[in-house]
Design a protein around this motif. Structure first.
Motif, PDB file in Angstrom:
ATOM      1  N   PRO A  16       0.643  -1.267  -0.042  1.00  0.00           N
ATOM      2  CA  PRO A  16      -0.047   0.204  -0.043  1.00  0.00           C
ATOM      3  C   PRO A  16       0.832   1.156   0.105  1.00  0.00           C
ATOM      4  O   PRO A  16       1.879   1.269   0.734  1.00  0.00           O
TER       5      PRO A  16
ATOM      6  N   GLY B  12       0.119   5.447  -0.144  1.00  0.00           N
ATOM      7  CA  GLY B  12      -0.714   6.615   0.119  1.00  0.00           C
ATOM      8  C   GLY B  12      -0.113   7.756  -0.889  1.00  0.00           C
ATOM      9  O   GLY B  12       0.976   8.005  -1.196  1.00  0.00           O
TER      10      GLY B  12
ATOM     11  N   SER C 106      -3.890   1.525  -0.473  1.00  0.00           N
ATOM     12  CA  SER C 106      -4.221   2.301   0.818  1.00  0.00           C
ATOM     13  C   SER C 106      -5.223   3.235   1.069  1.00  0.00           C
ATOM     14  O   SER C 106      -5.725   3.581   0.028  1.00  0.00           O
TER      15      SER C 106
ATOM     16  N   GLN D  74      -6.131  -1.593   2.545  1.00  0.00           N
ATOM     17  CA  GLN D  74      -5.438  -1.428   3.724  1.00  0.00           C
ATOM     18  C   GLN D  74      -5.893  -0.139   4.310  1.00  0.00           C
ATOM     19  O   GLN D  74      -6.162   0.923   3.890  1.00  0.00           O
TER      20      GLN D  74
ATOM     21  N   TYR E 147      -5.728   2.815   7.521  1.00  0.00           N
ATOM     22  CA  TYR E 147      -5.272   3.693   8.607  1.00  0.00           C
ATOM     23  C   TYR E 147      -6.788   4.008   9.146  1.00  0.00           C
ATOM     24  O   TYR E 147      -7.595   4.310   8.865  1.00  0.00           O
TER      25      TYR E 147
ATOM     26  N   THR F 189      -2.653  -1.330   8.906  1.00  0.00           N
ATOM     27  CA  THR F 189      -1.527  -0.828   9.358  1.00  0.00           C
ATOM     28  C   THR F 189      -1.009  -0.417  10.717  1.00  0.00           C
ATOM     29  O   THR F 189      -1.975   0.462  11.095  1.00  0.00           O
TER      30      THR F 189
ATOM     31  N   LYS G 282      -0.223  -5.194   9.245  1.00  0.00           N
ATOM     32  CA  LYS G 282       1.049  -4.866   8.587  1.00  0.00           C
ATOM     33  C   LYS G 282       1.751  -3.978   9.319  1.00  0.00           C
ATOM     34  O   LYS G 282       1.403  -2.933   9.924  1.00  0.00           O
TER      35      LYS G 282
ATOM     36  N   ASP H 196       8.399  -6.764   3.873  1.00  0.00           N
ATOM     37  CA  ASP H 196       8.686  -5.749   2.912  1.00  0.00           C
ATOM     38  C   ASP H 196       9.832  -4.775   3.542  1.00  0.00           C
ATOM     39  O   ASP H 196       9.986  -4.962   4.775  1.00  0.00           O
TER      40      ASP H 196
ATOM     41  N   GLY I 213      12.970  -2.499   1.448  1.00  0.00           N
ATOM     42  CA  GLY I 213      14.101  -2.338   0.661  1.00  0.00           C
ATOM     43  C   GLY I 213      14.446  -3.270  -0.610  1.00  0.00           C
ATOM     44  O   GLY I 213      15.334  -3.290  -1.471  1.00  0.00           O
TER      45      GLY I 213
ATOM     46  N   GLY J 146       7.263  -1.616  -2.531  1.00  0.00           N
ATOM     47  CA  GLY J 146       6.807  -0.242  -2.433  1.00  0.00           C
ATOM     48  C   GLY J 146       7.478   0.762  -3.352  1.00  0.00           C
ATOM     49  O   GLY J 146       6.709   1.030  -4.518  1.00  0.00           O
ATOM     50  N   ARG J 147       8.364   1.426  -3.113  1.00  0.00           N
ATOM     51  CA  ARG J 147       9.275   2.264  -3.838  1.00  0.00           C
ATOM     52  C   ARG J 147       9.212   1.916  -5.225  1.00  0.00           C
ATOM     53  O   ARG J 147       8.952   2.490  -6.388  1.00  0.00           O
TER      54      ARG J 147
HETATM   55  C1  FNR Z   1       4.253   3.843   1.797  1.00  0.00           C
HETATM   56  N1  FNR Z   1       4.112   3.024   2.713  1.00  0.00           N
HETATM   57  C2  FNR Z   1       2.596   2.978   3.172  1.00  0.00           C
HETATM   58  N2  FNR Z   1       2.311   1.849   4.116  1.00  0.00           N
HETATM   59  C3  FNR Z   1       0.868   1.728   4.259  1.00  0.00           C
HETATM   60  O1  FNR Z   1       0.560   0.852   5.055  1.00  0.00           O
HETATM   61  N3  FNR Z   1      -0.004   2.619   3.991  1.00  0.00           N
HETATM   62  C4  FNR Z   1       0.428   3.745   3.306  1.00  0.00           C
HETATM   63  O2  FNR Z   1      -0.450   4.661   2.865  1.00  0.00           O
HETATM   64  C5  FNR Z   1       1.724   3.870   2.919  1.00  0.00           C
HETATM   65  N4  FNR Z   1       2.004   5.020   2.151  1.00  0.00           N
HETATM   66  C6  FNR Z   1       3.661   5.033   1.548  1.00  0.00           C
HETATM   67  C7  FNR Z   1       3.912   5.934   0.525  1.00  0.00           C
HETATM   68  C8  FNR Z   1       5.089   5.785   0.013  1.00  0.00           C
HETATM   69  C9  FNR Z   1       5.678   6.815  -0.809  1.00  0.00           C
HETATM   70  C10 FNR Z   1       5.937   4.872   0.540  1.00  0.00           C
HETATM   71  C11 FNR Z   1       7.381   4.459  -0.269  1.00  0.00           C
HETATM   72  C12 FNR Z   1       5.588   3.815   1.259  1.00  0.00           C
HETATM   73  C13 FNR Z   1       5.077   1.851   3.208  1.00  0.00           C
HETATM   74  C14 FNR Z   1       4.885   0.641   2.097  1.00  0.00           C
HETATM   75  O3  FNR Z   1       3.321  -0.194   2.219  1.00  0.00           O
HETATM   76  C15 FNR Z   1       5.980  -0.362   2.242  1.00  0.00           C
HETATM   77  O4  FNR Z   1       5.813  -0.790   3.582  1.00  0.00           O
HETATM   78  C16 FNR Z   1       7.334   0.249   1.944  1.00  0.00           C
HETATM   79  O5  FNR Z   1       7.132   1.008   0.785  1.00  0.00           O
HETATM   80  C17 FNR Z   1       8.102  -0.981   1.707  1.00  0.00           C
HETATM   81  O6  FNR Z   1       9.386  -0.677   1.635  1.00  0.00           O
HETATM   82  P1  FNR Z   1      10.109  -0.271   0.100  1.00  0.00           P
HETATM   83  O7  FNR Z   1       9.764  -1.520  -0.994  1.00  0.00           O
HETATM   84  O8  FNR Z   1       9.371   1.046  -0.662  1.00  0.00           O
HETATM   85  O9  FNR Z   1      11.615  -0.342   0.250  1.00  0.00           O
END
Ligand code: FNR
Length: 379
Positions: A99, A101, A128, A149, A151, A177, A230, A285, A287, A308-309
């Protein structure tokens, strides 16, 4: 496909796909570079950044880099199947789009495109609750496995309403989360004075801060689809998840975007696997940037791996085709890794295929891509 002779296919298959997106993006780092060109500074830093010193985020990479493989040879790997099962459904890879946002601000219709791309690529995705499209609209665009997901931004009625709407809209699972009791200080965003258009005054943050296991128990009773938590980062909380009947224990530190100075996710995974002892599925998750990262996580006991990224970069670079290409390239890398480990599928992959080793890379958010060339302050 272009009409090239067979020996050309064998020599340089990556250069002759005939698909312009595949030809432009022959490696993952080329997608990251294209996203960097497409995004303004605010959005680049929003996606790439993490909390305060960004130590947790760097430890995510460090934990992955500290694992080395122990390959086996002389097994028949002439046919490799990198498919997996995710909560009873067949998926192309044990990967899910985590997810995220504010996806709309990355362009290409944000979550709608992610939903379509996930279906096309054959992997699950999470929507998200931080989205401006509405969970019903995104569900209607999805063709594959989808998870909503949440919040928690309100009381019991707020939660019950979201559970009901997600189930009515056909989401296959529901995720809360739980690593975000407090919204952390992401200093790249603060330094940029970036007012996130989707955050507004973030009403209701106090409900997330007040969340307890009692409310999880209550939600679990009302939720008729598999439920995930999560942001689990200890064996103790994994044990509580199992006692409360949580179906998926999702090991995550939010990509290093919440608590700073935490452990890397892959360093947490073994204690969670041990505590869960088969009572729930496990996701992880943090990295994950390469096919080898996926294989390491599965070897250490995860059932699926979130990214994610990486898919955000695919979205920003080329919309649906960019996300699909991220999955294709990860699949190529996973298959190469499995084959060179002497495995024709994920079945049989276990901790005997990995061991701890000295890392050789300074861990950064994009350190998995040594050919990536960005201005220093954008790393
Ligand atoms: C996130 N992540 C995140 N997690 C979640 O539960 N709800 C959310 O709205 C968001 N929003 C969000 C925005 C951005 C820009 C990023 C990069 C991440 C966390 C995401 O779900 C996940 O846990 C991480 O991104 C995993 O790490 P990597 O793969 O980005 O290194």
């Amino acid at each position: 496909m272009t009409n090239l002779p067979q020996d050309a296919l064998e020599k340089a298959p990556e250069t002759i796909t005939g698909d312009p997106v595949a030809d432009d993006f022959q490696t993952l780092h080329e997608i990251v570079a294209a996203a960097h060109r497409a995004l303004d500074r605010n959005m680049w830093d929003y996606v790439a950044g993490a909390t305060e010193t960004e130590t947790t985020m760097r430890r995510n990479r460090l934990a992955l880099d500290r694992i080395a493989f122990r390959p086996r040879v002389l097994n028949d790997v002439s046919r490799i199947d990198s498919g997996a099962e995710f909560l009873g459904k067949s998926v192309r890879l044990p990967i899910a789009l985590a997810p995220v946002g504010g996806l709309e601000s990355l362009g290409h219709e944000g979550g709608l495109t992610v939903a379509r791309a996930a279906g096309q690529a054959g992997v699950p995705f999470f929507l998200s609750s931080v989205n401006q499209l509405g969970l019903e609209r995104v569900a209607a665009a999805a063709t594959g496995f989808k998870v909503f997901q949440l919040y928690v931004r309100g009381g019991d009625d707020f939660v019950d309403d979201h559970v009901r709407r997600a189930i009515d809209a056909g989401y296959d699972a529901f995720c809360i989360t739980v690593d975000s009791a407090i919204y952390s200080r992401r200093e790249r965003d603060i330094a940029n004075r970036f007012a996130k258009p989707w955050r507004g005054a973030t009403p209701g943050m106090q409900y997330q801060a007040g969340l307890t296991w009692d409310q999880v128990r209550r939600m679990r009773k009302r939720c008729t689809v598999p439920m995930m938590l999560k942001g689990i980062a200890t064996a103790e909380d994994a044990e509580l998840c199992c006692r409360e009947g949580i179906d998926v224990v999702y090991v995550s530190n939010h990509g290093g975007r919440q608590l700073d100075h935490g452990l890397g996710s892959l360093d947490v995974l073994p204690e969670v696997v041990q505590a869960v002892a088969g009572r729930a599925k496990i996701m992880v998750d943090g990295g994950v940037s390469r096919g080898t990262d996926v294989v390491k996580a599965i070897a250490l006991g995860a059932d699926a791996v979130g990214i994610g990224r990486l898919y955000c970069y695919g979205l920003a670079a080329a919309g649906i085709a960019g996300i699909v290409r991220v999955i294709e390239l990860l699949e190529l890398e996973v298959r190469e890794c499995l084959g060179l480990l002497g495995l024709a599928s994920f079945a049989g992959l276990d901790a005997s295929y990995v061991r701890k080793a000295e890392p050789v890379t300074d861990p950064r958010v994009h350190s998995a891509f040594p050919l990536l060339s960005l201005p220093k302050q954008h790393y």
